[in-house]
Design a protein around this motif. Structure first.
Motif, PDB file in Angstrom:
ATOM      1  N   TYR A  80      -1.725 -33.653 -10.549  1.00 14.14           N
ATOM      2  CA  TYR A  80      -1.079 -32.674  -9.686  1.00 14.14           C
ATOM      3  C   TYR A  80      -0.487 -33.320  -8.458  1.00 14.14           C
TER       4      TYR A  80
ATOM      5  N   GLU B 203      -2.537 -38.888  -9.931  1.00 11.82           N
ATOM      6  CA  GLU B 203      -2.074 -39.311 -11.259  1.00 11.82           C
ATOM      7  C   GLU B 203      -3.252 -39.911 -12.006  1.00 11.82           C
TER       8      GLU B 203
ATOM      9  N   ASP C 124       0.266 -30.626 -13.994  1.00 13.57           N
ATOM     10  CA  ASP C 124       0.582 -31.080 -15.346  1.00 13.57           C
ATOM     11  C   ASP C 124      -0.744 -31.395 -16.027  1.00 13.57           C
ATOM     12  N   ASP C 125      -1.229 -30.448 -16.807  1.00 13.22           N
ATOM     13  CA  ASP C 125      -2.513 -30.611 -17.502  1.00 13.22           C
ATOM     14  C   ASP C 125      -2.264 -30.539 -19.000  1.00 13.22           C
ATOM     15  N   SER C 126      -2.190 -31.705 -19.622  1.00 20.24           N
ATOM     16  CA  SER C 126      -1.896 -31.747 -21.054  1.00 20.24           C
ATOM     17  C   SER C 126      -3.067 -31.243 -21.895  1.00 20.24           C
TER      18      SER C 126
ATOM     19  N   HIS D 290       2.249 -28.631  -8.007  1.00 16.80           N
ATOM     20  CA  HIS D 290       2.857 -28.846  -9.313  1.00 16.80           C
ATOM     21  C   HIS D 290       1.772 -29.459 -10.191  1.00 16.80           C
TER      22      HIS D 290
ATOM     23  N   ASP E 190       0.790 -25.992 -17.093  1.00 22.50           N
ATOM     24  CA  ASP E 190       1.822 -26.801 -16.470  1.00 22.50           C
ATOM     25  C   ASP E 190       2.688 -25.906 -15.593  1.00 22.50           C
TER      26      ASP E 190
END
Length: 173
Positions: free
Chosen positions: A19, A12, A54-56, A52, A61
């Motif tokens: 991820y 995080e 999460d790449d803003s 999983h 994603d």
């Protein structure tokens, strides 16, 4: 010998990709020693990875998965001089693995360095971490030698090469 291994990691951050990964693997290994002094190590391994991401920043994603398998046979035969002061060991390894090239959408957080040297030339996966895997079939061969004197002084040299049987884009240029 059967080895079961697993890894779960959560990364995080305030900025950058986040991820979560779960990796599970199973390996069967059979070391064999023959009367002529030959050592043969046969192994089969399978591994499954689930990420999983999460790449803003890039918008990548969602879930990514990868499967990896390899069959390996490693042969080594040490030769000892009559004086016992010199050992020469030729070694050959065959790795059979599908040429999947890895999954490029999986972030590489722990496998940034790939250094081919005498300590990892005969490894099935020569990446340092778990995010990248080396796929494709190859033959590795080398010669290890050690010469010792009567005291605590000894000299060692290693000469080896890895030859890929297929083109592979899982390794950096």
């Amino acid at each position: 010998q059967i080895v079961v291994n697993g890894d779960a990691t959560v990364l995080e951050r305030e900025l950058g990709p986040q991820y979560r990964r779960m990796i599970g693997g199973l390996e069967w290994r059979k070391p064999l020693r023959f009367t002529d002094g030959s050592l043969v190590d046969v192994s089969a391994r399978v591994r499954g990875d689930l990420y999983h991401i999460d790449d803003s920043l890039t918008g990548d994603d969602g879930f990514q998965s990868r499967g990896y398998s390899a069959l390996t046979m490693n042969w080594e035969k040490p030769y000892l001089s009559p004086s016992g002061h010199q050992v020469i060991s030729p070694q050959v390894m065959l790795v059979l693995s599908p040429n999947s090239g890895g999954n490029l959408k999986i972030p590489n957080e722990d496998s940034d360095s790939l250094e081919l040297n005498s300590t990892n030339l005969f490894e099935t996966n020569r990446f340092s971490g778990l995010d990248q895997v080396e796929t494709g079939s190859r033959v590795v061969y080398g010669l290890n030698s050690m010469i010792s004197q009567g005291d605590d002084t000894f000299y060692q040299f290693f000469l080896g090469q890895s030859y890929r049987l297929t083109d592979n884009n899982s390794l950096p240029t």
